[in-house]
Enzyme design. Structure first.
Site, short mmCIF file in Angstrom:
data_model
loop_
_atom_site.label_atom_id
_atom_site.label_comp_id
_atom_site.label_asym_id
_atom_site.label_seq_id
_atom_site.Cartn_x
_atom_site.Cartn_y
_atom_site.Cartn_z
N LYS A 71 0.81 -1.23 0.00
CA LYS A 71 0.00 0.00 0.00
C LYS A 71 0.84 1.28 0.00
O LYS A 71 0.46 2.26 -0.63
CB LYS A 71 -0.95 0.01 1.21
CG LYS A 71 -2.06 -1.02 1.08
CD LYS A 71 -3.04 -0.90 2.23
CE LYS A 71 -3.97 -2.09 2.24
NZ LYS A 71 -4.99 -1.96 3.30
N ASN A 92 -4.85 2.16 -1.53
CA ASN A 92 -5.38 0.80 -1.66
C ASN A 92 -6.22 0.63 -2.92
O ASN A 92 -6.71 -0.46 -3.19
CB ASN A 92 -6.20 0.40 -0.42
CG ASN A 92 -7.58 1.01 -0.43
OD1 ASN A 92 -7.82 2.04 -1.06
ND2 ASN A 92 -8.51 0.39 0.28
N ASP A 107 -9.71 2.76 2.83
CA ASP A 107 -9.72 1.99 4.09
C ASP A 107 -10.42 2.74 5.23
O ASP A 107 -11.25 2.17 5.94
CB ASP A 107 -8.29 1.64 4.52
CG ASP A 107 -7.72 0.49 3.73
OD1 ASP A 107 -8.50 -0.35 3.23
OD2 ASP A 107 -6.48 0.41 3.59
N TYR A 222 -9.18 -9.82 10.45
CA TYR A 222 -10.32 -10.73 10.43
C TYR A 222 -9.82 -12.13 10.15
O TYR A 222 -8.76 -12.33 9.56
CB TYR A 222 -11.36 -10.32 9.37
CG TYR A 222 -10.74 -9.97 8.04
CD1 TYR A 222 -10.44 -10.95 7.12
CD2 TYR A 222 -10.43 -8.65 7.74
CE1 TYR A 222 -9.85 -10.63 5.92
CE2 TYR A 222 -9.83 -8.31 6.53
CZ TYR A 222 -9.55 -9.31 5.63
OH TYR A 222 -8.95 -9.01 4.44
N GLY A 244 -12.84 -7.26 11.38
CA GLY A 244 -12.90 -6.31 10.28
C GLY A 244 -13.58 -6.72 8.98
O GLY A 244 -13.32 -6.12 7.94
#
Ligand code: ATR
Length: 281
Positions: A71, A92, A107, A222, A244
């Site tokens: 990123k 991103n 994000d 996540y 997430g």
């Protein structure tokens, strides 16, 4: 008038990328909004990232989602960056435009949408604790501060990195830095785990007193079930603990909107992602 039936090409680029849910999510968005796109995965090692991005756009690709670990580099690859990408120091989403490749960062917007719309958490006047001071934290501080919390405290193992962020983002809101041993408050309204500790199944050393019965503990990471952080937060009595997935779907929706000019309905897609995750457990 002739209409083209060739699908326009998009992809997620990362290293590794085989685990990415983005093709599944964007496939559902495309179906729902009747957009003719082809969305794939591109695995690019750091030394090959720029070449792969160049090849993708030179051969007519329309947009890329950029994921770990690219990123920050993607911010330099983009010819133009949006102000929110500039503030985050990371990109991103790459978008092919007639004047070159544009870079954006969805994000933070994705996180704020998940918190406010999906979880019903109003950020205004709240006390927020952000754990971690790396790229993940940097990417979301701008949109969090824009939502006008009472204050935001950044705690990091290496406190000087937290201090750097607090200095850099100070003009955007009430932000301060600390280490894990001098976190200020008894209870926070929101504790956001932006460390990479969950990836090693570890929990940052947050004092129990920081978490109360109404605290929302949110892990930007996540996994199949709970993360180490959400498991820990539930065990010590946090009001709610979420990982997430919602942020993942919402940041994807924001990218999709930038590319296609259509905003997908994220609710059924988030449900489908959760179902997919359950069935793979
Ligand atoms: P990312 O882009 O995912 O943020 P990063 O820039 O390497 O990755 O930052 C990782 C963050 O997680 C850092 O804030 C790091 O703390 P340090 O700066 O002190 O290294 C934090 N981190 C990683 N593992 C951790 C752990 N087990 N406990 C607490 N913090 C951790």
């Amino acid at each position: 008038m002739s209409t083209s039936t060739t699908a326009e090409r998009y992809a997620v680029i990362g290293f590794p990328v085989s685990h990415s849910f983005s093709p599944f999510i964007h496939g559902l968005f495309a179906k729902q909004t009747e957009q003719n796109i082809l969305y794939t995965r591109i695995e690019a090692a750091p030394e090959d990232f720029e070449r792969q991005v160049g090849a993708f756009f030179q051969t007519g690709g329309k947009g890329l989602n950029v994921t770990v670990p690219h990123k920050q580099v993607a911010a330099f690859v983009a010819r133009y960056r949006t102000p929110r990408a500039e503030i985050a120091g990371a990109v991103n989403t790459l978008i092919a435009q007639t004047d070159g490749v544009h870079g954006d960062n969805t994000d933070g917007a994705g996180l704020v949408t998940d918190l406010t719309r999906n979880l019903g958490f109003d950020l205004a006047n709240t006390r927020i604790l952000v754990l971690g001071a790396g790229g993940a934290a940097r990417g979301v501080l701008g949109p969090l501060l824009a939502a006008a919390p009472e204050y935001l405290e950044v705690a990091n193992r290496n406190q000087s990195r937290a201090t750097e962020l607090a200095n850099e983002f100070g003009m955007l809101g009430n932000i301060r830095a600390c280490g894990f041993d001098n976190i200020s408050e008894d209870h926070f309204d929101l504790i956001l785990n932006a460390t990479s500790a969950s990836l090693q199944d570890q929990v940052p050393p947050v004092p129990h007193k920081s978490i109360g019965p109404t605290t929302l503990c949110y892990d930007m990471a996540y996994g199949k079930g709970d993360t180490a952080f959400t498991r820990w937060a539930k065990a010590i009595g946090a009001g709610r603990a979420e990982c997430g997935w919602g942020m993942l779907v919402e940041q994807a929706a924001e990218s999709f909107y930038l590319w296609r000019g259509v905003r997908p309905d994220t609710k059924p897609v988030l449900e489908a992602v959760r179902e997919q995750k359950r069935s793979s457990m």
